[in-house]
Enzyme design. Structure first.
Site, PDB file in Angstrom:
ATOM      1  N   TYR A  70       0.848  -1.195   0.000  1.00 27.43           N
ATOM      2  CA  TYR A  70       0.000   0.000   0.000  1.00 27.43           C
ATOM      3  C   TYR A  70       0.882   1.243   0.000  1.00 27.43           C
ATOM      4  O   TYR A  70       2.046   1.228   0.378  1.00 27.43           O
ATOM      5  CB  TYR A  70      -1.027   0.010   1.131  1.00 27.43           C
ATOM      6  CG  TYR A  70      -2.063  -1.075   0.945  1.00 27.43           C
ATOM      7  CD1 TYR A  70      -3.099  -0.906   0.026  1.00 27.43           C
ATOM      8  CD2 TYR A  70      -1.976  -2.275   1.638  1.00 27.43           C
ATOM      9  CE1 TYR A  70      -4.033  -1.913  -0.183  1.00 27.43           C
ATOM     10  CE2 TYR A  70      -2.904  -3.280   1.446  1.00 27.43           C
ATOM     11  CZ  TYR A  70      -3.936  -3.096   0.526  1.00 27.43           C
ATOM     12  OH  TYR A  70      -4.840  -4.083   0.311  1.00 27.43           O
ATOM     13  N   ASN A  72       1.332   4.143   1.562  1.00 27.99           N
ATOM     14  CA  ASN A  72       2.059   4.774   2.658  1.00 27.99           C
ATOM     15  C   ASN A  72       3.209   3.936   3.209  1.00 27.99           C
ATOM     16  O   ASN A  72       3.979   4.417   4.037  1.00 27.99           O
ATOM     17  CB  ASN A  72       1.095   5.138   3.790  1.00 27.99           C
ATOM     18  CG  ASN A  72       0.115   6.213   3.360  1.00 27.99           C
ATOM     19  OD1 ASN A  72       0.280   6.850   2.324  1.00 27.99           O
ATOM     20  ND2 ASN A  72      -0.908   6.405   4.152  1.00 27.99           N
ATOM     21  N   ASP A  97       1.681   9.607  -8.727  1.00 30.14           N
ATOM     22  CA  ASP A  97       0.678  10.651  -8.940  1.00 30.14           C
ATOM     23  C   ASP A  97       1.030  11.900  -8.143  1.00 30.14           C
ATOM     24  O   ASP A  97       1.687  11.819  -7.104  1.00 30.14           O
ATOM     25  CB  ASP A  97      -0.698  10.139  -8.510  1.00 30.14           C
ATOM     26  CG  ASP A  97      -0.752   9.801  -7.027  1.00 30.14           C
ATOM     27  OD1 ASP A  97      -1.366  10.577  -6.272  1.00 30.14           O
ATOM     28  OD2 ASP A  97      -0.176   8.770  -6.616  1.00 30.14           O
ATOM     29  N   ASN A 118       2.781  10.902   0.548  1.00 36.19           N
ATOM     30  CA  ASN A 118       3.142   9.987   1.641  1.00 36.19           C
ATOM     31  C   ASN A 118       3.959   8.786   1.173  1.00 36.19           C
ATOM     32  O   ASN A 118       4.843   8.323   1.890  1.00 36.19           O
ATOM     33  CB  ASN A 118       1.898   9.522   2.387  1.00 36.19           C
ATOM     34  CG  ASN A 118       1.304  10.629   3.225  1.00 36.19           C
ATOM     35  OD1 ASN A 118       1.997  11.549   3.649  1.00 36.19           O
ATOM     36  ND2 ASN A 118       0.009  10.565   3.462  1.00 36.19           N
TER      37      ASN A 118
END
Length: 191
Positions: A70, A72, A97, A118
């Site tokens: 994921y 983060n 992005d 992040n």
């Protein structure tokens, strides 16, 4: 087994899972798919905490990585592959992005800060360096009526999706030049 030849690591950031497909936050995964197609890389297969593809370009082995940790926690996968293959930060490029760039904008740099992203913050922390290349792909500014998480996890609109082939062509061109050592300056392109 670690290789003694020159290894480049190209990472596309996103979130793994059906519910995240074709969302703005998965632009990095989509851009990496374009790179893999252009380079005629192997199919992606799971290795450790990522989906990995590889190919050769000139004298370099090129690993294409989509972290499965994921967004983060993207640094976990990047740090693992960098350590295992003994890849220096200068031989790492990240596609991701960026909400601070308009849709259709591609900005590439050979180093820089993590900004507000992040996933990039986690990679910088894991590597202990900002001296790696990055290709930021604009997803536009969040509408006032949405919170940030809802916006980046929303599906890419049909209008924005029409720009993606040209956006990915530009970003993949930069990646290919970077692999060959021909990308020595900042690039900003607006489609």
């Amino acid at each position: 087994m670690p290789s003694s030849i020159d290894v480049k690591l190209i990472v596309g950031l996103g979130n793994y899972g059906k519910e995240y497909e074709r969302t703005y936050h998965n632009i990095g995964f989509l851009a990496l798919d374009d790179v893999a197609e252009r380079l005629r890389a192997s199919d992606f297969a799971q290795k450790n905490n990522a989906l990995v593809s590889d190919t050769g370009v000139g004298d370099s082995r090129v690993l294409l990585v989509k972290p499965l940790t994921y967004m983060n926690r993207s640094g976990d996968a990047v740090e693992y592959f960098a350590r295992f293959y003994k890849i220096a930060p200068k031989d790492i490029l990240v596609l991701y992005d960026d909400i601070e760039l308009a849709v259709g904008t591609v900005r590439a740099r050979l180093s820089g800060s993590a900004g507000t992203h992040n996933g990039m913050r986690d990679i910088v922390g894991a590597l202990g360096s900002t001296e790696f290349a990055r290709v930021r792909i604009g997803i536009g500014f969040k509408p006032d009526y949405m919170n940030l998480a809802d916006y980046v996890l929303s599906k890419i609109t049909a209008t924005d999706a029409q720009k993606l082939p040209d956006v990915f062509s530009v970003s993949t061109d930069f990646v290919c030049k970077w692999i060959k050592g021909e990308a020595w300056q900042e690039l900003t392109v607006k489609i």
